[in-house]
Design a protein around this motif. Structure first.
Motif, PDB file in Angstrom:
ATOM      1  N   LEU A 168      45.224   6.286  15.485  1.00 37.74           N
ATOM      2  CA  LEU A 168      44.331   7.278  14.885  1.00 37.74           C
ATOM      3  C   LEU A 168      42.911   7.133  15.405  1.00 37.74           C
ATOM      4  CD1 LEU A 168      45.555   7.180  11.174  1.00 37.74           C
ATOM      5  CD2 LEU A 168      45.870   9.038  12.799  1.00 37.74           C
ATOM      6  N   LEU A 169      42.429   5.902  15.471  1.00 42.16           N
ATOM      7  CA  LEU A 169      41.079   5.645  15.981  1.00 42.16           C
ATOM      8  C   LEU A 169      40.949   6.073  17.440  1.00 42.16           C
ATOM      9  CD1 LEU A 169      38.266   4.369  15.521  1.00 42.16           C
ATOM     10  CD2 LEU A 169      39.256   2.226  16.333  1.00 42.16           C
ATOM     11  N   PHE A 170      41.943   5.706  18.252  1.00 41.81           N
ATOM     12  CA  PHE A 170      41.939   6.097  19.660  1.00 41.81           C
ATOM     13  C   PHE A 170      41.966   7.615  19.803  1.00 41.81           C
ATOM     14  CE2 PHE A 170      44.377   7.045  23.587  1.00 41.81           C
ATOM     15  CZ  PHE A 170      43.450   6.578  24.500  1.00 41.81           C
ATOM     16  N   ALA A 171      42.751   8.284  18.969  1.00 44.54           N
ATOM     17  CA  ALA A 171      42.840   9.751  19.024  1.00 44.54           C
ATOM     18  C   ALA A 171      41.505  10.404  18.695  1.00 44.54           C
ATOM     19  CB  ALA A 171      43.925  10.245  18.068  1.00 44.54           C
ATOM     20  N   VAL A 172      40.819   9.893  17.683  1.00 45.44           N
ATOM     21  CA  VAL A 172      39.530  10.469  17.295  1.00 45.44           C
ATOM     22  C   VAL A 172      38.496  10.259  18.404  1.00 45.44           C
ATOM     23  CG1 VAL A 172      37.615  10.229  15.665  1.00 45.44           C
ATOM     24  CG2 VAL A 172      39.958  10.338  14.827  1.00 45.44           C
ATOM     25  N   LEU A 173      38.440   9.049  18.972  1.00 43.95           N
ATOM     26  CA  LEU A 173      37.492   8.786  20.056  1.00 43.95           C
ATOM     27  C   LEU A 173      37.807   9.629  21.293  1.00 43.95           C
ATOM     28  CD1 LEU A 173      37.091   4.911  19.777  1.00 43.95           C
ATOM     29  CD2 LEU A 173      35.415   6.668  19.184  1.00 43.95           C
ATOM     30  N   ILE A 197      29.066   6.397  28.308  1.00 42.74           N
ATOM     31  CA  ILE A 197      29.578   6.386  29.680  1.00 42.74           C
ATOM     32  C   ILE A 197      31.100   6.271  29.704  1.00 42.74           C
ATOM     33  CG2 ILE A 197      29.315   3.906  30.058  1.00 42.74           C
ATOM     34  CD1 ILE A 197      28.374   4.717  32.943  1.00 42.74           C
ATOM     35  N   TYR A 198      31.661   5.518  28.769  1.00 43.78           N
ATOM     36  CA  TYR A 198      33.122   5.428  28.698  1.00 43.78           C
ATOM     37  C   TYR A 198      33.725   6.795  28.393  1.00 43.78           C
ATOM     38  CZ  TYR A 198      32.486   0.388  28.683  1.00 43.78           C
ATOM     39  OH  TYR A 198      32.148  -0.886  29.016  1.00 43.78           O
ATOM     40  N   GLY A 199      33.112   7.498  27.460  1.00 46.81           N
ATOM     41  CA  GLY A 199      33.566   8.853  27.125  1.00 46.81           C
ATOM     42  C   GLY A 199      33.422   9.805  28.290  1.00 46.81           C
ATOM     43  N   ALA A 200      32.365   9.628  29.081  1.00 45.34           N
ATOM     44  CA  ALA A 200      32.168  10.488  30.248  1.00 45.34           C
ATOM     45  C   ALA A 200      33.279  10.269  31.274  1.00 45.34           C
ATOM     46  CB  ALA A 200      30.805  10.220  30.876  1.00 45.34           C
ATOM     47  N   TYR A 201      33.644   9.012  31.499  1.00 43.87           N
ATOM     48  CA  TYR A 201      34.746   8.724  32.423  1.00 43.87           C
ATOM     49  C   TYR A 201      36.073   9.261  31.893  1.00 43.87           C
ATOM     50  CZ  TYR A 201      32.307   5.749  35.749  1.00 43.87           C
ATOM     51  OH  TYR A 201      31.486   5.293  36.736  1.00 43.87           O
ATOM     52  N   ILE A 202      36.324   9.022  30.617  1.00 48.09           N
ATOM     53  CA  ILE A 202      37.590   9.464  30.023  1.00 48.09           C
ATOM     54  C   ILE A 202      37.686  10.980  30.029  1.00 48.09           C
ATOM     55  CG2 ILE A 202      38.851   9.568  27.837  1.00 48.09           C
ATOM     56  CD1 ILE A 202      37.846   6.696  27.320  1.00 48.09           C
ATOM     57  N   SER A 203      36.633  11.658  29.616  1.00 46.66           N
ATOM     58  CA  SER A 203      36.686  13.121  29.573  1.00 46.66           C
ATOM     59  C   SER A 203      36.756  13.713  30.976  1.00 46.66           C
ATOM     60  CB  SER A 203      35.483  13.685  28.817  1.00 46.66           C
ATOM     61  OG  SER A 203      34.281  13.419  29.504  1.00 46.66           O
ATOM     62  N   ASP A 204      36.074  13.087  31.929  1.00 41.03           N
ATOM     63  CA  ASP A 204      36.158  13.571  33.304  1.00 41.03           C
ATOM     64  C   ASP A 204      37.589  13.462  33.820  1.00 41.03           C
ATOM     65  OD1 ASP A 204      34.889  14.479  35.832  1.00 41.03           O
ATOM     66  OD2 ASP A 204      35.576  12.508  36.526  1.00 41.03           O
ATOM     67  N   PHE A 205      38.252  12.362  33.513  1.00 42.18           N
ATOM     68  CA  PHE A 205      39.642  12.208  33.934  1.00 42.18           C
ATOM     69  C   PHE A 205      40.527  13.257  33.283  1.00 42.18           C
ATOM     70  CE2 PHE A 205      43.870  10.599  32.856  1.00 42.18           C
ATOM     71  CZ  PHE A 205      44.402  10.508  34.137  1.00 42.18           C
ATOM     72  N   PHE A 206      40.442  13.403  31.968  1.00 46.34           N
ATOM     73  CA  PHE A 206      41.340  14.333  31.274  1.00 46.34           C
ATOM     74  C   PHE A 206      41.039  15.789  31.613  1.00 46.34           C
ATOM     75  CE2 PHE A 206      42.448  10.729  28.578  1.00 46.34           C
ATOM     76  CZ  PHE A 206      43.812  10.921  28.460  1.00 46.34           C
ATOM     77  N   GLY A 244      42.870  20.193  32.048  1.00 43.76           N
ATOM     78  CA  GLY A 244      41.630  20.879  31.732  1.00 43.76           C
ATOM     79  C   GLY A 244      41.301  20.727  30.258  1.00 43.76           C
ATOM     80  N   ILE A 245      40.715  21.739  29.680  1.00 36.00           N
ATOM     81  CA  ILE A 245      40.332  21.688  28.273  1.00 36.00           C
ATOM     82  C   ILE A 245      41.552  21.585  27.367  1.00 36.00           C
ATOM     83  CG2 ILE A 245      40.265  24.174  27.869  1.00 36.00           C
ATOM     84  CD1 ILE A 245      37.768  21.554  26.559  1.00 36.00           C
ATOM     85  N   PHE A 246      42.698  21.971  27.882  1.00 41.59           N
ATOM     86  CA  PHE A 246      43.924  21.886  27.084  1.00 41.59           C
ATOM     87  C   PHE A 246      44.457  20.459  27.000  1.00 41.59           C
ATOM     88  CE2 PHE A 246      43.655  26.185  28.779  1.00 41.59           C
ATOM     89  CZ  PHE A 246      43.531  26.864  27.581  1.00 41.59           C
ATOM     90  N   SER A 247      43.736  19.520  27.586  1.00 37.62           N
ATOM     91  CA  SER A 247      44.102  18.115  27.426  1.00 37.62           C
ATOM     92  C   SER A 247      43.772  17.625  26.017  1.00 37.62           C
ATOM     93  CB  SER A 247      43.417  17.255  28.476  1.00 37.62           C
ATOM     94  OG  SER A 247      42.026  17.327  28.350  1.00 37.62           O
ATOM     95  N   VAL A 248      43.213  18.490  25.170  1.00 33.42           N
ATOM     96  CA  VAL A 248      43.025  18.121  23.761  1.00 33.42           C
ATOM     97  C   VAL A 248      44.370  17.902  23.082  1.00 33.42           C
ATOM     98  CG1 VAL A 248      40.781  19.221  23.491  1.00 33.42           C
ATOM     99  CG2 VAL A 248      42.829  20.496  22.948  1.00 33.42           C
TER     100      VAL A 248
END
Length: 189
Positions: A31-36, A79-88, A94-98
């Motif tokens: 759950l925590l990983f999903a929210v982040l 920065i971790y979020g930037a790397y993760i979001s850039d990958f996904f 794309g945005i459907f990686s939600v």
């Protein structure tokens, strides 16, 4: 002899965490990983890409005290979020990686339940939905409709959209994917 074995069983029972508690802990971490992950993907900014060098040292840059490029990161998770979001966003759907954080959240909620079949069914539904939508926008991107908005399809959606366009043409691919979405929704619901 029985007294000795009872004492050792009580000691192992007392010192170890039972299986149900382990499942709850894993569920909480999912759950925590999903929210982040969701916050990371939702706060994606294409301007963060200029600050990412894709080197392992970037991830440890935050400990150096030098605010060079990390201060201009716009992602809510840093920065971790930037790397993760850039990958996904750029390398997957794309945005459907939600769908991935939604899937992890659902798995976290149902991890200690016995509804494994329902969880797998929901995960498959989310993956197919993400692939269809990403492919649809990939087709539109290959047809220069959303040429500059690569966040809608990602690499996988663009690749699948390109294959559909090569096989069926632009209009044929759009019609095929729309029909596939309708058939899929009719089958599921």
């Amino acid at each position: 002899k029985n007294i000795k074995s009872t004492k050792s069983t009580d000691a192992t029972k007392h010192n170890s965490v039972n299986v149900e508690k382990k499942k709850k802990i894993i569920g909480i971490f999912l759950l925590l990983f999903a929210v982040l992950l969701l916050f990371s993907i939702l706060s994606y900014s294409r301007f963060d890409k200029a600050n990412l060098n894709y080197q392992l040292s970037d991830l440890f840059r935050i400990f150096s005290g030098d605010p060079d490029n990390t201060s201009s990161i716009r992602n809510w998770i840093g920065i971790y979020g930037a790397y993760i979001s850039d990958f996904f966003i750029n390398s997957t759907l794309g945005i459907f990686s939600v769908i991935f954080p939604v899937m992890f959240f659902y798995w976290g909620l149902t991890f200690n339940k016995t509804r494994l079949r329902s969880t797998i069914y929901t995960s498959n539904f989310l993956i197919v939905t993400g692939l269809l939508l990403s492919s649809f926008f990939g087709v539109l991107r290959t047809q220069n409709i959303f040429e500059d908005v690569y966040e809608l399809s990602g690499s996988i959606g663009y690749y699948l959209g390109d294959i559909f366009v090569k096989l069926l043409g632009g209009l044929g691919a759009i019609v095929f994917l729309l029909a596939s979405m309708i058939v899929f929704l009719v089958l599921v619901f």
